[in-house]
Enzyme design. Structure first.
Site, short mmCIF file in Angstrom:
data_model
loop_
_atom_site.label_atom_id
_atom_site.label_comp_id
_atom_site.label_asym_id
_atom_site.label_seq_id
_atom_site.Cartn_x
_atom_site.Cartn_y
_atom_site.Cartn_z
N TRP A 104 -20.76 101.29 44.59
CA TRP A 104 -22.04 101.41 44.84
C TRP A 104 -22.77 100.14 45.28
O TRP A 104 -23.64 100.39 46.23
CB TRP A 104 -22.57 101.78 43.50
CG TRP A 104 -22.06 103.09 43.22
CD1 TRP A 104 -21.39 103.58 41.91
CD2 TRP A 104 -22.12 104.43 43.86
NE1 TRP A 104 -21.08 104.87 41.94
CE2 TRP A 104 -21.50 105.44 42.87
CE3 TRP A 104 -23.04 104.68 44.94
CZ2 TRP A 104 -21.76 106.74 43.44
CZ3 TRP A 104 -22.99 106.26 45.31
CH2 TRP A 104 -22.33 106.93 44.32
N ASP A 175 -29.46 97.60 40.63
CA ASP A 175 -29.21 98.93 40.41
C ASP A 175 -28.41 98.92 39.03
O ASP A 175 -27.51 98.72 38.67
CB ASP A 175 -28.08 99.37 41.61
CG ASP A 175 -27.67 100.75 41.35
OD1 ASP A 175 -27.97 101.55 40.37
OD2 ASP A 175 -26.81 101.38 42.07
N LYS A 199 -27.72 109.55 33.82
CA LYS A 199 -26.76 109.02 33.24
C LYS A 199 -27.04 108.80 31.43
O LYS A 199 -26.48 109.47 30.78
CB LYS A 199 -26.27 107.61 33.69
CG LYS A 199 -26.09 107.40 35.13
CD LYS A 199 -24.78 108.10 35.60
CE LYS A 199 -24.50 107.94 37.17
NZ LYS A 199 -23.59 108.19 37.81
#
Length: 364
Positions: A104, A175, A199
């Site tokens: 990511w 992030d 999440k």
């Protein structure tokens, strides 16, 4: 029907009490005669919902008063572009440093390069993202507009410690999609925090951005107004219609977290879950393996492989039959992955560990 134990990386399991309250209020929210999905986002009822959600989020995280909380759309992937467009200066001529510790952060680095000058300040790709960089490996630009990192990599299972420190004067941009709200941390150490909701926060469709006031108003001149943090902050996240139902659901998750003892309370449970699962892997005599350095193993996403990959299909079939779903590893990693987010109960990890031990006995 009975519910399964859901180890999916996202969209992920939600707290059962939250789902039950949503079911109860789906067609009639608190006597309004309609559900939240049907409300005007500018009406009194939804204004109360979004204001309560922000207040509860600020309380959970201890968000200082000089930070704006934005309820946005587009996911963390949109933020990969939105961040450089907002923070590299009105002329877009600034530069930024990126720390690459997994898939990511690597994607964020590649996307940012399309919109301005970015540097890789450290990378662990040569070690297959099995560790974090050492202090000696960081090479920061003192003139960088910001330093970007992904504090928990869902695919590779690498997590930064709660108290992130970097030898750079640039604001940290993080992030936190896959572990936001899973443990306490100091928001003031960061200039900007962002994450997709699916999440630990709520349903897919909502993206949280928490940004310090001094970083607003730096957007490139050509940026669309809906992507300008300053514009969205000035409009209370409602320049356009926000993801109203996802905000409502997230607000219920925030209240559920408060009932668990806040972030300190849920962090204790998360630590137990992770310790139990890693002990099973490490104690399997090599039948299961996790190659991440022990001091940076994720408490949220636990990838592991079987000693014999030929057993993968049997493991997945047997686990699904046992009511354990979402255990297949990411296509770029292979093997297995158990995502043990806030809403996955400790009992679910116990069931998984019992299954893993039994499977190893039968096939070891």
């Amino acid at each position: 029907m009975s519910r399964v134990w859901n180890f999916s990386a996202g969209p992920a399991v939600l707290p059962l009490p939250v789902l039950e309250q949503i079911r109860e209020e789906l067609t009639d929210w608190q006597g309004a005669g309609m559900g939240v999905m049907e409300m005007s986002h500018r009406g009194k009822a939804f204004t109360g919902i979004i204001e309560a959600a922000e207040a509860d989020l600020r309380s959970l995280l201890g968000v200082p008063g000089n930070y704006r909380v934005l309820f946005l759309q587009g996911g963390a992937t949109q933020q990969f572009a939105q961040i450089p467009l907002n923070l590299l200066g009105t002329g877009g001529d600034g530069s930024a440093d990126y720390i690459v510790t997994g898939s990511w952060s690597k994607k964020a680095f590649g996307e940012a390069a399309r919109f301005g000058r970015v540097r890789c300040a450290a990378s662990t790709e040569a070690d297959r993202f099995t560790r974090l960089p050492t202090a000696a490996e960081y090479a920061f630009d003192p003139a960088a507009a910001y330093v970007h990192l992904c504090t928990n990599e869902t695919i590779h299972g690498v997590e930064f410690p709660a108290e992130v420190t970097m030898a750079t004067p640039a604001p940290l941009v993080a992030d936190m999609s896959s572990h936001l709200l899973s443990r306490p941390f100091d928001v003031s150490r960061f200039g900007l925090i962002y994450g997709g909701a699916q999440k630990n926060v709520g349903p897919a469709g909502l993206t949280l951005v928490i940004v310090r006031d001094d970083l607003l108003g730096k957007a490139a001149a050509h940026i669309p107004s809906v992507m300008d943090y300053a514009v969205m902050a000035a409009n209370g996240s409602m320049l356009n219609t926000p993801p109203t139902f996802a905000i409502y659901a997230a607000g219920l998750v925030f209240k559920w977290l408060q009932a668990q003892g806040g972030l300190a309370g849920i962090a204790g449970v998360n630590a137990q879950k992770a310790a139990l699962l890693y002990a099973c892997i490490d104690g399997s005599g090599g039948f299961y393996r996790n190659n991440i350095a022990a001091d940076c193993r994720s408490r949220m996403n636990v990838p592991f492989t079987l000693s014999d990959p030929a057993l993968d299909a049997a493991f997945l079939a047997d686990s699904q039959a046992a009511g354990l779903i979402g255990l297949k590893g990411h296509k770029s990693f292979g093997g297995m992955r158990a995502s043990i987010y806030n809403a996955l109960p400790l009992d679910g990890v116990r069931v998984l560990v019992d299954f893993m031990n039994d499977f190893a006995k039968r096939h070891g």
